[in-house]
Write a protein that holds these residues in place. Sequence first.
Motif, mmCIF file in Angstrom:
data_model
loop_
_atom_site.group_PDB
_atom_site.id
_atom_site.type_symbol
_atom_site.label_atom_id
_atom_site.label_comp_id
_atom_site.label_asym_id
_atom_site.label_seq_id
_atom_site.Cartn_x
_atom_site.Cartn_y
_atom_site.Cartn_z
ATOM 1 N N THR A 105 -5.940 6.438 -4.890
ATOM 2 C CA THR A 105 -5.999 7.928 -4.364
ATOM 3 C C THR A 105 -4.755 8.727 -4.853
ATOM 4 O O THR A 105 -4.586 9.645 -5.176
ATOM 5 C CB THR A 105 -6.525 8.263 -2.974
ATOM 6 O OG1 THR A 105 -7.657 7.627 -3.049
ATOM 7 C CG2 THR A 105 -6.569 9.753 -2.773
ATOM 8 N N SER A 165 -6.101 0.929 -2.115
ATOM 9 C CA SER A 165 -5.578 2.354 -1.467
ATOM 10 C C SER A 165 -5.076 3.196 -2.237
ATOM 11 O O SER A 165 -4.741 4.375 -1.791
ATOM 12 C CB SER A 165 -5.008 1.746 -0.196
ATOM 13 O OG SER A 165 -3.977 0.965 -0.542
ATOM 14 N N LEU A 166 -4.098 2.790 -3.276
ATOM 15 C CA LEU A 166 -3.202 3.450 -4.125
ATOM 16 C C LEU A 166 -3.908 4.229 -5.029
ATOM 17 O O LEU A 166 -3.228 4.820 -5.784
ATOM 18 C CB LEU A 166 -1.971 2.593 -4.789
ATOM 19 C CG LEU A 166 -1.122 2.013 -3.492
ATOM 20 C CD1 LEU A 166 -0.015 1.317 -4.246
ATOM 21 C CD2 LEU A 166 -0.523 3.279 -3.011
ATOM 22 N N ALA A 221 -11.364 3.064 -8.968
ATOM 23 C CA ALA A 221 -11.342 2.192 -7.644
ATOM 24 C C ALA A 221 -12.210 0.937 -7.621
ATOM 25 O O ALA A 221 -11.806 -0.068 -7.208
ATOM 26 C CB ALA A 221 -11.697 3.019 -6.304
ATOM 27 N N GLY A 237 0.909 -1.289 -0.045
ATOM 28 C CA GLY A 237 -0.002 -0.053 0.243
ATOM 29 C C GLY A 237 0.776 1.068 0.027
ATOM 30 O O GLY A 237 0.343 2.394 0.322
ATOM 31 N N GLU A 238 2.063 1.072 -0.242
ATOM 32 C CA GLU A 238 2.957 2.187 -0.297
ATOM 33 C C GLU A 238 3.300 2.734 -1.871
ATOM 34 O O GLU A 238 3.608 2.015 -2.698
ATOM 35 C CB GLU A 238 4.367 2.193 0.134
ATOM 36 C CG GLU A 238 4.268 1.769 1.835
ATOM 37 C CD GLU A 238 5.819 1.353 2.077
ATOM 38 O OE1 GLU A 238 6.555 2.157 1.972
ATOM 39 O OE2 GLU A 238 5.899 0.197 2.808
ATOM 40 N N PRO A 280 -3.241 -2.407 -4.329
ATOM 41 C CA PRO A 280 -4.361 -2.426 -3.691
ATOM 42 C C PRO A 280 -5.156 -1.149 -4.062
ATOM 43 O O PRO A 280 -4.736 -0.065 -4.701
ATOM 44 C CB PRO A 280 -3.785 -2.141 -2.325
ATOM 45 C CG PRO A 280 -2.579 -1.472 -2.413
ATOM 46 C CD PRO A 280 -1.913 -2.129 -3.834
#
Length: 167
Positions: free
Chosen positions: A120, A117-118, A103, A41-42, A115
């Motif tokens: 955004t 989350s990335l 998304a 998620g980075e 994921p």
Amino acid sequence: MGVTGAGKTTVGRALAEALGSDYADADAFHSEDNVAKMSAGEPLDDADREPWLRAVGDWLAARDAAGGVVSCSALKRTYRDALRERGPGVWFLHLTGPPDVAAARVGEREGHFMPVSLVTAQYAALEPLKNDEPGLTVEFVLPPEQIVEQALRALAEIQAESSKEVI
């Protein structure tokens, strides 16, 4: 080019097939460290992307004369500049659209390291294709066949313009 979930792979494969060109997904050029970072998620930073962009650019440069299609996020102008530096004839098809659709698409994928989350973070980093950059921007909510048709028309116009004689 575009954010994760924009349909780059689907459109890229279809465009390559229509053009009779080689195809590659830039995700295949990421290092194990980059994949691990994104899986956690980075978001990648510019230093993470530099060797990846070099590898993608080299792939494109090796196909400069014959042509090739690669699906690549190319989120920032500097990334696109790096790709053009290695392959001067690079032309971009920017797939753009709403974050919620991207998304949702990412959330439906199975077996991919990126994921939801990335999404955004990718929109935050995105620098849309500018008028002075070679390419076309198309809404990714269109059916892939329509996107490919638009790209093929744009490429045909470029080819027609470049083949005109100057008197």
